[in-house]
Motif scaffolding. Structure first.
Motif, mmCIF file in Angstrom:
data_model
loop_
_atom_site.group_PDB
_atom_site.id
_atom_site.type_symbol
_atom_site.label_atom_id
_atom_site.label_comp_id
_atom_site.label_asym_id
_atom_site.label_seq_id
_atom_site.Cartn_x
_atom_site.Cartn_y
_atom_site.Cartn_z
ATOM 1 N N ILE A 183 27.136 14.924 16.497
ATOM 2 C CA ILE A 183 25.713 14.674 16.727
ATOM 3 C C ILE A 183 25.437 13.170 16.773
ATOM 4 O O ILE A 183 24.728 12.666 17.654
ATOM 5 C CB ILE A 183 24.866 15.351 15.629
ATOM 6 C CG1 ILE A 183 24.934 16.873 15.765
ATOM 7 C CG2 ILE A 183 23.416 14.873 15.695
ATOM 8 C CD1 ILE A 183 24.235 17.622 14.646
ATOM 9 N N VAL A 184 26.021 12.436 15.817
ATOM 10 C CA VAL A 184 25.796 10.988 15.753
ATOM 11 C C VAL A 184 26.419 10.293 16.961
ATOM 12 O O VAL A 184 25.791 9.430 17.594
ATOM 13 C CB VAL A 184 26.379 10.415 14.441
ATOM 14 C CG1 VAL A 184 26.291 8.891 14.434
ATOM 15 C CG2 VAL A 184 25.629 10.983 13.240
ATOM 16 N N VAL A 185 27.659 10.677 17.305
ATOM 17 C CA VAL A 185 28.337 10.064 18.452
ATOM 18 C C VAL A 185 27.568 10.350 19.742
ATOM 19 O O VAL A 185 27.378 9.460 20.580
ATOM 20 C CB VAL A 185 29.788 10.577 18.565
ATOM 21 C CG1 VAL A 185 30.435 10.091 19.862
ATOM 22 C CG2 VAL A 185 30.613 10.111 17.369
ATOM 23 N N ALA A 186 27.111 11.593 19.907
ATOM 24 C CA ALA A 186 26.357 11.948 21.110
ATOM 25 C C ALA A 186 25.057 11.161 21.192
ATOM 26 O O ALA A 186 24.622 10.757 22.276
ATOM 27 C CB ALA A 186 26.064 13.454 21.109
ATOM 28 N N ASN A 187 24.426 10.914 20.045
ATOM 29 C CA ASN A 187 23.166 10.183 20.023
ATOM 30 C C ASN A 187 23.346 8.750 20.526
ATOM 31 O O ASN A 187 22.506 8.230 21.266
ATOM 32 C CB ASN A 187 22.605 10.175 18.602
ATOM 33 C CG ASN A 187 21.308 9.398 18.496
ATOM 34 O OD1 ASN A 187 20.297 9.772 19.073
ATOM 35 N ND2 ASN A 187 21.335 8.289 17.770
ATOM 36 N N TYR A 188 24.447 8.110 20.134
ATOM 37 C CA TYR A 188 24.651 6.707 20.491
ATOM 38 C C TYR A 188 25.332 6.507 21.849
ATOM 39 O O TYR A 188 25.070 5.510 22.528
ATOM 40 C CB TYR A 188 25.470 5.998 19.410
ATOM 41 C CG TYR A 188 24.686 5.695 18.157
ATOM 42 C CD1 TYR A 188 23.606 4.817 18.183
ATOM 43 C CD2 TYR A 188 25.008 6.312 16.958
ATOM 44 C CE1 TYR A 188 22.876 4.551 17.028
ATOM 45 C CE2 TYR A 188 24.282 6.055 15.802
ATOM 46 C CZ TYR A 188 23.217 5.163 15.845
ATOM 47 O OH TYR A 188 22.489 4.911 14.706
ATOM 48 N N TYR A 189 26.206 7.443 22.228
ATOM 49 C CA TYR A 189 27.019 7.205 23.427
ATOM 50 C C TYR A 189 26.827 8.254 24.514
ATOM 51 O O TYR A 189 27.320 8.070 25.639
ATOM 52 C CB TYR A 189 28.503 7.115 23.051
ATOM 53 C CG TYR A 189 28.793 5.980 22.098
ATOM 54 C CD1 TYR A 189 28.849 4.662 22.544
ATOM 55 C CD2 TYR A 189 28.985 6.224 20.744
ATOM 56 C CE1 TYR A 189 29.102 3.620 21.670
ATOM 57 C CE2 TYR A 189 29.238 5.191 19.858
ATOM 58 C CZ TYR A 189 29.294 3.891 20.319
ATOM 59 O OH TYR A 189 29.528 2.859 19.458
#
Length: 552
Positions: free
Chosen positions: A58-64
């Protein structure tokens, strides 16, 4: 008188023998119950680790999002992942070889190890560190050449970014193999908690670094978080290993130590078996490198979403069944093998079919709810949803393949699954050649499903040479299950449409929609299974009720 004394003596001997057998039987039963209890604790820990991985996504998808930076990272990560997850992970070859050899050498797990055992540990650790230090240095000094081979048809920007990420993550290769040795020692001493919970440190490291840095434009902090997470994972293991009495002292006794030679004999075939599966991932990377930016990232997200419920299902059912298969084969109780294999596979297919129909209906809403924010837009959601559809088609052959593979291992036959895996790699190349051009990244997902079907079918046919399973009853129940799945899909589809027609989408209503649709589909599925008399319904209820215990 002497005859009476003799009879009394014989009676006492028989009584002592019977008591001994009963004690051994009770100890075995107690140990078995302990193993099943441990298996369920492991399943819970793996669930927590998967949740940490889900939060990381979720965090990776949010930033990248799903673009060139995330593609570059996931291409580069496959090499560290080979060492950290496949080779050095729980169940990997370094872990398995350590457990197999050290379990026979350690007579007392409550005392410090003997000098010869510590020397063997140091010899294996020296060998492991030396071997993977070389690989890490190659990744550090020649990342662009390595990624140019893997990313066959990618842009110069993609190759350059992937090489940069690989360079930052190169220490992870060294850490991964050492981790496998540490896992093996801890499991040998029945320390199950740390080996299964420490992989979540990788996710925690990535999440922490990204939240502190707020991301970047080239993915440096993503790669750095991976390296820091792997270091945290190692630091979590090392003190426990040292407390057991295994402090590191370099040892180069590679040629004279017969126990080290035994480790190598176990390590080599296990290494081949582990890497052949990963080779399929490299084949997919090779074919996907020329596709639209974000394709490989989307495929990775879809695969992890698929693995979340299916992996937990396999763990909950097969972890307690695998040792049972081995014991029954050792006793030549082939009727018992047939019984429990049929029950185990049937229960997996029964639960897996519900998951398949559920994913078909709610996949887009679930992805939107979990991942669609920040850089991960609606287009990315739809791409992941399409890929997930094709991967989900493989659920039934997937669970049968894993069950049949474990039964082959119970017969001490690892050669057959290995040879089939090689054939699957060749078939994967053929299907990718045919399907990628017309269908893009969906072609890779479809080829994965077709290869899984081939693998499962071939294993099922060859398994008949070992034991007559009796597929007739299984297939009759599978036909009933598929009918139930069809009605469940229809009910879920119309429930979803009605919900969307009258209630506007937002985060809260999204959660409500998924809850309602899942519950309606579960009721329909259970009712259909009851009416069609699917025999695995009661088996699954009992398994959940008894928390994975296997009776018999």
């Amino acid at each position: 008188m002497e005859k009476e004394i003799s009879n009394l003596s014989q009676y006492n001997n028989d009584k002592d023998l019977a008591n001994t057998k009963n004690t051994e039987k009770n100890e075995t039963k107690s140990e078995g119950a302990g193993l099943f209890k441990a298996a369920w604790w492991i399943a819970i820990i793996i669930l927590l680790s998967k949740i940490a991985g889900f939060l990381r996504d979720i965090v990776v998808a949010n930033y990248y999002g799903a673009g060139v930076v995330s593609d570059a990272y996931f291409y580069a990560y496959q090499i560290p992942a080979l060492a950290l997850v496949i080779l050095g992970g729980v169940g990997g070859p370094f872990h398995s070889a350590t457990v197999a050899v050290f379990s026979k050498l350690i007579s007392d797990f409550n005392t410090k190890p003997k000098n010869d055992v510590k020397k063997l540990f140091n010899t294996f650790e020296t060998f492991t560190m030396g071997l993977f230090a070389v690989v890490s240095l190659l990744c550090f000094f020649f990342p662009e050449q390595i990624m140019s081979i893997i990313i066959n048809d990618g842009s110069a920007e993609l190759v350059g970014l992937a090489a940069f990420h690989l360079k930052v993550m190169s220490p992870v290769v060294f850490i991964g193999a050492v981790m496998g040795l540490y896992y093996g020692i801890l499991v040998t001493y029945k320390r199950f908690l740390l080996p299964n919970i420490s992989p979540s440190m990788l996710s925690i490291g990535i999440i922490a670094v990204l939240l502190i840095s707020k991301g970047d434009t080239n993915g440096f902090f993503l790669a750095l978080g991976t390296t820091i997470g792997a270091i945290l994972q190692l630091l979590m293991q090392a003190p426990a290993v040292i407390r057991l009495g295994y402090s590191f002292r370099p040892s180069f006794d590679f040629f004279k130590n017969k126990n080290f030679n035994e480790i190598l004999e176990l390590l080599f075939p296990a290494f081949l078996s582990s890497t052949i599966g990963q080779l399929g991932v490299y084949v997919d990377m090779f074919f996907s490198s020329g596709l639209k930016e974000g394709s490989w990232t989307a495929y990775g997200y879809a695969n992890r979403i698929f693995q979340f419920p299916v992996g937990m299902l396999l763990t909950a059912i097969l972890v307690p069944l695998f040792p049972l298969f081995s014991r029954l084969v050792a006793k030549e109780d082939f009727e018992g093998v047939r019984h429990y294999f049929g029950k185990g596979v049937g229960t997996l297919i029964f639960a897996g079919t519900y998951l398949m129909t559920l994913i078909f209906v709610i996949r887009t809403d679930a992805i939107r709810l979990a991942l669609q924010r920040g850089a991960f837009d609606n287009d990315a959601t739809l791409v992941v949803s399409e890929i997930l559809f094709f991967i989900t088609l493989s659920i039934i052959p997937y669970v049968f393949r894993d069950s049949a593979t474990r039964l082959f291992y119970s017969f001490n036959d690892s050669k057959t699954p290995f040879l089939i895996a090689i054939a699957c790699i060749i078939l994967k190349c053929v299907f990718n050649l045919i399907l990628v051009k017309p269908f893009g990244i969906n072609g890779i997902a479809l080829s994965t499903t077709l290869v899984t079907l081939f693998n499962a079918t071939t294993l099922g046919i060859l398994l008949r040479r070992k034991i007559k399973i009796g597929y007739t009853n299984l297939l009759k129940n599978v036909a009933k299950i598929l009918v139930c799945g069809g009605f469940t899909f229809i009910g879920g589809y119309f429930t979803s449409r009605i919900f969307s027609t009258f209630i506007e989408w937002n985060f809260i209503t999204g959660i409500a929609k998924l809850t309602v649709v899942s519950a309606v589909m579960l009721i329909i599925y259970g009712l259909c299974a009851y009416l069609t008399k699917v025999e695995y319904l009661n088996d699954l209820k009992e398994r959940i009720k008894n928390r994975g215990k296997v009776h018999g």
